[in-house]
Design a protein around this motif. Sequence first.
Motif, mmCIF file in Angstrom:
data_model
loop_
_atom_site.group_PDB
_atom_site.id
_atom_site.type_symbol
_atom_site.label_atom_id
_atom_site.label_comp_id
_atom_site.label_asym_id
_atom_site.label_seq_id
_atom_site.Cartn_x
_atom_site.Cartn_y
_atom_site.Cartn_z
ATOM 1 N N ARG A 26 0.555 -1.267 -0.271
ATOM 2 C CA ARG A 26 0.079 -0.136 0.336
ATOM 3 C C ARG A 26 0.436 1.070 -0.564
ATOM 4 O O ARG A 26 0.776 2.593 -0.637
ATOM 5 C CB ARG A 26 -1.469 -0.196 1.388
ATOM 6 C CG ARG A 26 -1.367 1.172 1.358
ATOM 7 C CD ARG A 26 -2.691 0.460 2.235
ATOM 8 N NE ARG A 26 -2.568 0.127 3.458
ATOM 9 C CZ ARG A 26 -3.563 -0.857 4.541
ATOM 10 N NH1 ARG A 26 -4.495 0.159 3.975
ATOM 11 N NH2 ARG A 26 -2.973 -1.006 5.255
ATOM 12 N N ALA A 27 1.948 1.192 0.825
ATOM 13 C CA ALA A 27 2.786 2.762 1.125
ATOM 14 C C ALA A 27 2.770 2.797 -0.284
ATOM 15 O O ALA A 27 3.051 4.391 -0.262
ATOM 16 C CB ALA A 27 4.306 2.134 1.493
ATOM 17 N N LEU A 28 3.400 2.317 -1.562
ATOM 18 C CA LEU A 28 3.685 2.786 -2.859
ATOM 19 C C LEU A 28 2.852 2.768 -3.990
ATOM 20 O O LEU A 28 2.897 3.412 -4.898
ATOM 21 C CB LEU A 28 4.984 1.490 -2.919
ATOM 22 C CG LEU A 28 6.158 1.923 -2.383
ATOM 23 C CD1 LEU A 28 7.545 0.903 -3.154
ATOM 24 C CD2 LEU A 28 7.217 2.828 -2.626
ATOM 25 N N VAL A 29 1.508 1.647 -3.337
ATOM 26 C CA VAL A 29 1.097 1.808 -4.383
ATOM 27 C C VAL A 29 -0.101 2.612 -4.227
ATOM 28 O O VAL A 29 -0.445 3.287 -5.608
ATOM 29 C CB VAL A 29 0.429 0.463 -4.472
ATOM 30 C CG1 VAL A 29 -1.251 0.504 -5.236
ATOM 31 C CG2 VAL A 29 1.196 -0.989 -4.735
ATOM 32 N N ASP A 30 0.012 3.481 -3.103
ATOM 33 C CA ASP A 30 -1.409 3.705 -2.961
ATOM 34 C C ASP A 30 -1.719 5.593 -3.958
ATOM 35 O O ASP A 30 -0.473 6.133 -3.971
ATOM 36 C CB ASP A 30 -2.784 4.817 -1.359
ATOM 37 C CG ASP A 30 -3.357 4.905 -1.557
ATOM 38 O OD1 ASP A 30 -4.107 4.848 -2.562
ATOM 39 O OD2 ASP A 30 -3.451 5.807 -0.388
ATOM 40 N N GLY A 31 -2.070 5.618 -5.156
ATOM 41 C CA GLY A 31 -2.373 6.822 -5.849
ATOM 42 C C GLY A 31 -1.611 6.852 -7.012
ATOM 43 O O GLY A 31 -2.197 7.867 -7.651
ATOM 44 N N ALA A 32 -1.366 5.180 -7.449
ATOM 45 C CA ALA A 32 -1.281 4.613 -8.565
ATOM 46 C C ALA A 32 -2.637 4.136 -9.688
ATOM 47 O O ALA A 32 -3.838 3.700 -8.931
ATOM 48 C CB ALA A 32 -0.731 3.648 -8.727
ATOM 49 N N THR A 33 -2.822 4.150 -10.749
ATOM 50 C CA THR A 33 -3.643 3.297 -11.363
ATOM 51 C C THR A 33 -3.401 1.909 -11.166
ATOM 52 O O THR A 33 -2.693 1.560 -11.214
ATOM 53 C CB THR A 33 -4.015 3.484 -12.821
ATOM 54 O OG1 THR A 33 -4.184 4.895 -12.928
ATOM 55 C CG2 THR A 33 -5.164 2.795 -13.359
ATOM 56 N N VAL A 34 -4.603 1.168 -10.182
ATOM 57 C CA VAL A 34 -4.975 0.227 -10.382
ATOM 58 C C VAL A 34 -5.437 -0.661 -10.545
ATOM 59 O O VAL A 34 -6.667 -0.093 -11.072
ATOM 60 C CB VAL A 34 -5.227 -0.491 -8.115
ATOM 61 C CG1 VAL A 34 -5.142 -1.943 -7.892
ATOM 62 C CG2 VAL A 34 -3.927 1.165 -7.292
ATOM 63 N N VAL A 35 -5.111 -2.032 -11.597
ATOM 64 C CA VAL A 35 -6.361 -3.036 -12.047
ATOM 65 C C VAL A 35 -6.654 -3.853 -11.638
ATOM 66 O O VAL A 35 -5.107 -4.748 -11.783
ATOM 67 C CB VAL A 35 -5.741 -3.081 -13.582
ATOM 68 C CG1 VAL A 35 -5.911 -3.583 -13.795
ATOM 69 C CG2 VAL A 35 -5.525 -1.733 -14.478
#
Length: 329
Positions: free
Chosen positions: A86-95
């Motif tokens: 979550r720390a790196l992923v939140d804010g990215a577009t997630v599929v």
Amino acid sequence: MEIGIIGAGALGGTFAALLDRVGHRVEVTARGDGLAAIRSAGIRLTGAYGDVTARVTANERLTRRPELVLVCTKAQDAEAAVAANRALVDGATVVVVQNGLEGVDTAERLLPSSTCLGLLSLIAADHSGPGLVHVTAAAESGLGRGDGPAGQTAVRIAEVLSEAVPVRAIDDFRGAQWTKLVVNMVNAVPAIVGVTLGEVVAHPGLLRTLTASMHECVRVGIARGVRFGSLNGLDDTGLRAFASSSLEDATSVPSDLVARMGWETNRGSTQQSLRRGQPTEIDFLNGAVVREATAAGLAAPVNAALVGLVHEVESLGHPLPADRVIDLR
């Protein structure tokens, strides 16, 4: 583009290898022997998309902040895997590339700053060993979210992914998810008795149980207000007719599906998991029907029984006799 792929199994490995081939910077997450194999020799893809060896970065967790993330774990592992990154992923577009109905909702809950989409993949791929993936059937995947139009983000991400593998932005993603759930009813029966789908549809009793599980799924979807999307030769009109027909008349639908898709020798993803000694996605397939039925004030006894029988096979480590699966009520 910087792309992170959480889970480098059959589909995760396929997307990672093909996205790497067209020049994206890809990092995957993996564990154990899979992680060691990818670090040593890359992801080796064979089959319908050609032979590819992708020397991608691999770690237990993502180490670079991605612009785009594909969540390709089994459904039961998604929450923990997303939370761990979550720390790196939140804010990215997630599929979210998963079976079942709940994956996008789970990602949205854990990643409030991200735009979360779902991908329905019809690619048939086998994770044949650590770092090894064989694609037996290529197919176009559908990308979207919710009940409405696909939206600009889905269109843009579909274009990015289509550089590597065909992806189309689709409207009414929820309806397509439900049709995929109906299709995934083919998994439980062959997994329980340890046979192929061709053997299931050739056995009147097993075919009747498979049909009954699909019947329940469609009827529950209708009760939940679903308009089914077009997928695998199934559509809203045909599935509503299927739901209103007798069980005896309805057996042609799964039989025709298996023949149309060339799945006679297919054992299904649930049985593949059992054969590898891994937990299955049954709680997110037939189990999803049971939960949705409860929400609609209905019962889904056939699907509830199939969930229990798959868990029994998980516990025992071997298939059950066919008569355990016939005439479930």
